[in-house]
Motif scaffolding. Structure first.
Motif, PDB file in Angstrom:
ATOM      1  N   THR A  50     -10.920 -10.050   1.329  1.00  0.00           N
ATOM      2  CA  THR A  50      -9.631  -9.828   0.684  1.00  0.00           C
ATOM      3  C   THR A  50      -8.586  -9.291   1.653  1.00  0.00           C
ATOM      4  O   THR A  50      -7.402  -9.375   1.389  1.00  0.00           O
ATOM      5  N   ARG A  51      -8.989  -8.709   2.786  1.00  0.00           N
ATOM      6  CA  ARG A  51      -8.036  -8.150   3.735  1.00  0.00           C
ATOM      7  C   ARG A  51      -8.422  -8.528   5.157  1.00  0.00           C
ATOM      8  O   ARG A  51      -9.603  -8.646   5.469  1.00  0.00           O
ATOM      9  N   LEU A  52      -7.406  -8.668   6.004  1.00  0.00           N
ATOM     10  CA  LEU A  52      -7.643  -9.029   7.401  1.00  0.00           C
ATOM     11  C   LEU A  52      -7.874  -7.740   8.198  1.00  0.00           C
ATOM     12  O   LEU A  52      -7.004  -7.266   8.923  1.00  0.00           O
ATOM     13  N   SER A  53      -9.054  -7.163   8.046  1.00  0.00           N
ATOM     14  CA  SER A  53      -9.407  -5.910   8.728  1.00  0.00           C
ATOM     15  C   SER A  53     -10.077  -6.237  10.058  1.00  0.00           C
ATOM     16  O   SER A  53     -11.202  -6.740  10.085  1.00  0.00           O
ATOM     17  N   HIS A  54      -9.392  -5.945  11.157  1.00  0.00           N
ATOM     18  CA  HIS A  54      -9.913  -6.287  12.475  1.00  0.00           C
ATOM     19  C   HIS A  54     -11.010  -5.315  12.913  1.00  0.00           C
ATOM     20  O   HIS A  54     -11.032  -4.149  12.515  1.00  0.00           O
ATOM     21  N   TYR A  77      -7.871   1.193   7.052  1.00  0.00           N
ATOM     22  CA  TYR A  77      -8.736   0.022   7.051  1.00  0.00           C
ATOM     23  C   TYR A  77      -8.455  -0.918   8.214  1.00  0.00           C
ATOM     24  O   TYR A  77      -9.062  -1.986   8.302  1.00  0.00           O
ATOM     25  N   ASN A  78      -7.514  -0.565   9.087  1.00  0.00           N
ATOM     26  CA  ASN A  78      -7.174  -1.378  10.249  1.00  0.00           C
ATOM     27  C   ASN A  78      -6.779  -2.797   9.851  1.00  0.00           C
ATOM     28  O   ASN A  78      -7.133  -3.773  10.521  1.00  0.00           O
ATOM     29  N   VAL A  79      -6.030  -2.917   8.757  1.00  0.00           N
ATOM     30  CA  VAL A  79      -5.551  -4.225   8.326  1.00  0.00           C
ATOM     31  C   VAL A  79      -4.579  -4.761   9.368  1.00  0.00           C
ATOM     32  O   VAL A  79      -3.613  -4.092   9.739  1.00  0.00           O
ATOM     33  N   THR A  80      -4.847  -5.948   9.868  1.00  0.00           N
ATOM     34  CA  THR A  80      -4.092  -6.607  10.948  1.00  0.00           C
ATOM     35  C   THR A  80      -3.977  -5.727  12.195  1.00  0.00           C
ATOM     36  O   THR A  80      -3.077  -5.909  13.019  1.00  0.00           O
ATOM     37  N   GLY A  81      -4.903  -4.779  12.358  1.00  0.00           N
ATOM     38  CA  GLY A  81      -4.914  -3.955  13.563  1.00  0.00           C
ATOM     39  C   GLY A  81      -3.952  -2.783  13.539  1.00  0.00           C
ATOM     40  O   GLY A  81      -3.573  -2.271  14.604  1.00  0.00           O
ATOM     41  N   ASP A  82      -3.553  -2.310  12.347  1.00  0.00           N
ATOM     42  CA  ASP A  82      -2.621  -1.177  12.254  1.00  0.00           C
ATOM     43  C   ASP A  82      -3.125   0.045  13.024  1.00  0.00           C
ATOM     44  O   ASP A  82      -2.359   0.728  13.702  1.00  0.00           O
ATOM     45  N   MET A  83      -4.401   0.320  12.907  1.00  0.00           N
ATOM     46  CA  MET A  83      -4.971   1.514  13.546  1.00  0.00           C
ATOM     47  C   MET A  83      -4.846   1.452  15.067  1.00  0.00           C
ATOM     48  O   MET A  83      -4.634   2.477  15.729  1.00  0.00           O
ATOM     49  N   TRP A  84      -4.958   0.255  15.621  1.00  0.00           N
ATOM     50  CA  TRP A  84      -4.904   0.104  17.074  1.00  0.00           C
ATOM     51  C   TRP A  84      -3.501   0.319  17.632  1.00  0.00           C
ATOM     52  O   TRP A  84      -3.325   0.378  18.845  1.00  0.00           O
ATOM     53  N   GLN A  85      -2.502   0.432  16.763  1.00  0.00           N
ATOM     54  CA  GLN A  85      -1.146   0.685  17.230  1.00  0.00           C
ATOM     55  C   GLN A  85      -0.939   2.158  17.610  1.00  0.00           C
ATOM     56  O   GLN A  85      -0.108   2.464  18.478  1.00  0.00           O
ATOM     57  N   LEU A 138      10.944  -7.468   0.103  1.00  0.00           N
ATOM     58  CA  LEU A 138       9.666  -7.260   0.794  1.00  0.00           C
ATOM     59  C   LEU A 138       8.614  -6.979  -0.262  1.00  0.00           C
ATOM     60  O   LEU A 138       8.752  -6.031  -1.050  1.00  0.00           O
ATOM     61  N   ALA A 139       7.550  -7.784  -0.292  1.00  0.00           N
ATOM     62  CA  ALA A 139       6.558  -7.658  -1.356  1.00  0.00           C
ATOM     63  C   ALA A 139       5.308  -8.431  -0.970  1.00  0.00           C
ATOM     64  O   ALA A 139       5.122  -8.804   0.197  1.00  0.00           O
ATOM     65  N   GLY A 140       4.440  -8.676  -1.966  1.00  0.00           N
ATOM     66  CA  GLY A 140       3.288  -9.534  -1.775  1.00  0.00           C
ATOM     67  C   GLY A 140       3.671 -10.989  -1.994  1.00  0.00           C
ATOM     68  O   GLY A 140       4.783 -11.312  -2.450  1.00  0.00           O
ATOM     69  N   GLY A 141       2.737 -11.873  -1.698  1.00  0.00           N
ATOM     70  CA  GLY A 141       3.025 -13.301  -1.731  1.00  0.00           C
ATOM     71  C   GLY A 141       3.506 -13.816  -3.070  1.00  0.00           C
ATOM     72  O   GLY A 141       4.294 -14.771  -3.133  1.00  0.00           O
ATOM     73  N   PHE A 154      12.795 -13.275   2.390  1.00  0.00           N
ATOM     74  CA  PHE A 154      11.549 -12.665   1.898  1.00  0.00           C
ATOM     75  C   PHE A 154      10.622 -12.353   3.063  1.00  0.00           C
ATOM     76  O   PHE A 154      10.568 -13.098   4.049  1.00  0.00           O
ATOM     77  N   ALA A 155       9.903 -11.233   2.960  1.00  0.00           N
ATOM     78  CA  ALA A 155       8.876 -10.874   3.947  1.00  0.00           C
ATOM     79  C   ALA A 155       7.665 -10.310   3.218  1.00  0.00           C
ATOM     80  O   ALA A 155       7.808  -9.498   2.299  1.00  0.00           O
ATOM     81  N   ASP A 156       6.476 -10.737   3.628  1.00  0.00           N
ATOM     82  CA  ASP A 156       5.221 -10.273   3.028  1.00  0.00           C
ATOM     83  C   ASP A 156       4.753  -9.020   3.770  1.00  0.00           C
ATOM     84  O   ASP A 156       4.439  -9.072   4.957  1.00  0.00           O
ATOM     85  N   VAL A 157       4.703  -7.888   3.068  1.00  0.00           N
ATOM     86  CA  VAL A 157       4.267  -6.636   3.695  1.00  0.00           C
ATOM     87  C   VAL A 157       3.001  -6.087   3.047  1.00  0.00           C
ATOM     88  O   VAL A 157       2.593  -4.963   3.328  1.00  0.00           O
ATOM     89  N   ASN A 158       2.380  -6.866   2.164  1.00  0.00           N
ATOM     90  CA  ASN A 158       1.160  -6.399   1.515  1.00  0.00           C
ATOM     91  C   ASN A 158      -0.057  -6.693   2.379  1.00  0.00           C
ATOM     92  O   ASN A 158       0.042  -7.083   3.535  1.00  0.00           O
ATOM     93  N   GLN A 159      -1.233  -6.531   1.807  1.00  0.00           N
ATOM     94  CA  GLN A 159      -2.466  -6.624   2.578  1.00  0.00           C
ATOM     95  C   GLN A 159      -2.714  -8.032   3.122  1.00  0.00           C
ATOM     96  O   GLN A 159      -3.538  -8.208   4.022  1.00  0.00           O
ATOM     97  N   GLU A 160      -1.990  -9.026   2.614  1.00  0.00           N
ATOM     98  CA  GLU A 160      -2.166 -10.392   3.111  1.00  0.00           C
ATOM     99  C   GLU A 160      -1.367 -10.650   4.375  1.00  0.00           C
ATOM    100  O   GLU A 160      -1.420 -11.744   4.939  1.00  0.00           O
TER     101      GLU A 160
END
Length: 450
Positions: A70-74, A197-205, A390-393, A406-412
């Motif tokens: 469900t999430r792109l957790s790297h 959860y490091n979704v799209t690598g947030d934690m690595w930033q 800014l929202a989900g898909g 429009f910009a997707d800022v949710n977990q997708e």
């Protein structure tokens, strides 16, 4: 001895800001409560980033189909990423009649033999919870036989919402993993990240910045996590709660059991990232660390400010509507303000009272806190003349109908927006959205309407 958590006790959370006003807890189970995601899904979202563990769903095969990936957790785990494999016992009608415990044990044995995971999470589902399969007993015996942790996760979908499922997952980790292994070494600046959860690598930033300061992430729940590390989490000096809602019970209980203090932070936007890094340093209580942290923040902010200058000219005077959930209702809003946007509305439907207070403080009295964004956001776009949603898909169609960007800022989302670099990523994406010719073409009148 069974380790099934008591739902009522989990709902009565003293660390929750509005627990005193809602004695029954924040997440009361009512008809339709699972429409935004059930407890089983929340538990999997919370634990899936452990790529070195097997995630076995004890239930019908349809349960794993509803929540897998469900999430792109790297992850940086060098071995086989077990989250890329769908593992289920595939309970059928015969198992409902005769019980599925034998099938569960056979599945565990097969997984250990074929994949050699560091641990096995066993998720109860609606069907297996109702027929009364004793996953505690099966996990306990399998752990004795195989010598690796077997963690029963009691989060069948019918018990409540996705957020309650996350809390149940945290309870399983706290009961079966935390405190079961001693670290090879400890440092004065060891921290745990909880709710990241490091979704799209947030934690690595932002973790490289912590490393520059000598702050070590001992363990995470659960972004880029390792089973061996979370077992040593009781030796950390500080718990840092990144998602302030669903896992608040865990740091509170670790403070009671192990004396580990905790703070709650956000790493979205310049202001919040700087405030979070400084809050960690101050909580660790070392004067030299605090001085070095202030110096690092000043350097990073100056560099960021110069790189953001071209974007600020583009975003000046632009208005944005934000429809997301939880702490992002104010943290993403803060990032947008750092870029020069005026945030005219944000969704607080899935936010705590503390989140709502922060959103009001960040946005001011004139902004709208949407409690029913599905029906409100289109009207607010018209009334405020917003330029960006800014929202989900699912909200993309609202933006198209209203002829705004429009910009997707949710977990997708596919790109990280965390930390200083993440703010630059967000700025680039929003610039592209505002300049996207698709939205300009949509805004044109049809030839027969001229």
């Amino acid at each position: 001895m069974a380790t099934k958590p008591k739902i009522r006790e989990l709902l009565d959370e003293s660390a929750c800001a509005h627990n005193s006003t809602r004695k029954a807890g924040c997440h009361v189970t009512v008809p339709g409560a699972t429409s935004g995601g059930c407890a089983f899904e929340g538990a999997q979202i919370t634990l899936f980033p452990y790529a070195d563990a097997a995630h076995l769903v004890h239930g019908p095969i349809t349960c794993i189909g509803a929540s897998w990936q469900t999430r792109l957790s790297h992850t940086s785990w060098p071995g086989r990423d077990m989250t890329q494999m769908g593992l289920t016992t595939g309970v059928c009608s015969n198992d409902v009649v005769f019980g599925g415990e034998a099938k569960l044990r056979a599945s565990i044995d097969y997984i250990v033999a074929q994949y050699a995971p560091q641990a096995v999470f066993v998720y109860s589902t609606c069907v297996t919870a109702m027929i009364g399969d004793d996953i505690d007993a099966v996990c306990r015996q399998a752990q004795q036989d195989h010598g690796i942790p077997m963690i029963p996760v009691h989060a069948p979908g019918f018990v409540g919402s996705k957020n309650l499922g996350s809390r149940l997952a945290g309870e399983a980790v706290l009961t079966h993993l935390v405190g079961t292994l001693e670290p090879a070494e400890i440092t004065p600046f060891d921290i745990n990240l909880i709710g990241e959860y490091n979704v799209t690598g947030d934690m690595w930033q932002y973790t490289p910045l912590l490393e520059k300061l000598g702050i070590r992430v001992l363990s995470t729940l659960s972004g880029d996590g390792r089973i061996a590390r979370i077992r040593t989490a009781h030796r950390a000096r500080l718990n840092v709660l990144v998602c302030a809602k669903s896992l608040v019970s865990m740091p509170r209980k670790m403070q009671e059991r192990y004396g580990i203090p905790f703070i709650s932070v956000s790493f979205y936007g310049k202001r919040d990232t700087s405030a979070a890094i400084l809050a960690i340093a101050e909580a660790l209580g070392d004067a030299d660390l605090i001085t070095r942290t202030r110096q690092l923040i000043a350097c990073e902010e100056a560099r960021l400010q110069a790189r953001l200058a071209p974007f600020r000219k583009i975003f000046h005077g632009r208005k944005a509507v934000l429809n997301t959930g939880g702490n992002k209702s104010w943290s993403i809003a803060s990032a947008l303000q750092d870029l020069g946007f005026e945030v005219v509305a944000t969704s607080v439907r899935k936010s705590t009272e503390a989140d709502k207070e922060k959103a009001r403080r960040y946005l001011g009295e004139q902004a709208v806190l949407m409690t029913d964004p599905g029906s409100q956001q289109a009207r607010i776009i018209d009334e405020t003349g917003a330029d960006l949603l800014l929202a989900g898909g699912r909200s993309l169609y609202t933006a198209i109908k209203k002829k705004i960007a429009f910009a997707d800022v949710n977990q997708e989302k596919k790109k990280s927006y965390g930390g200083y670099q993440g703010l630059l990523n967000l700025a680039e994406d929003l610039k592209n959205a505002l300049e996207n010719p698709v939205f300009k073409n949509v805004a044109r009148r049809a030839p027969w309407e001229n």
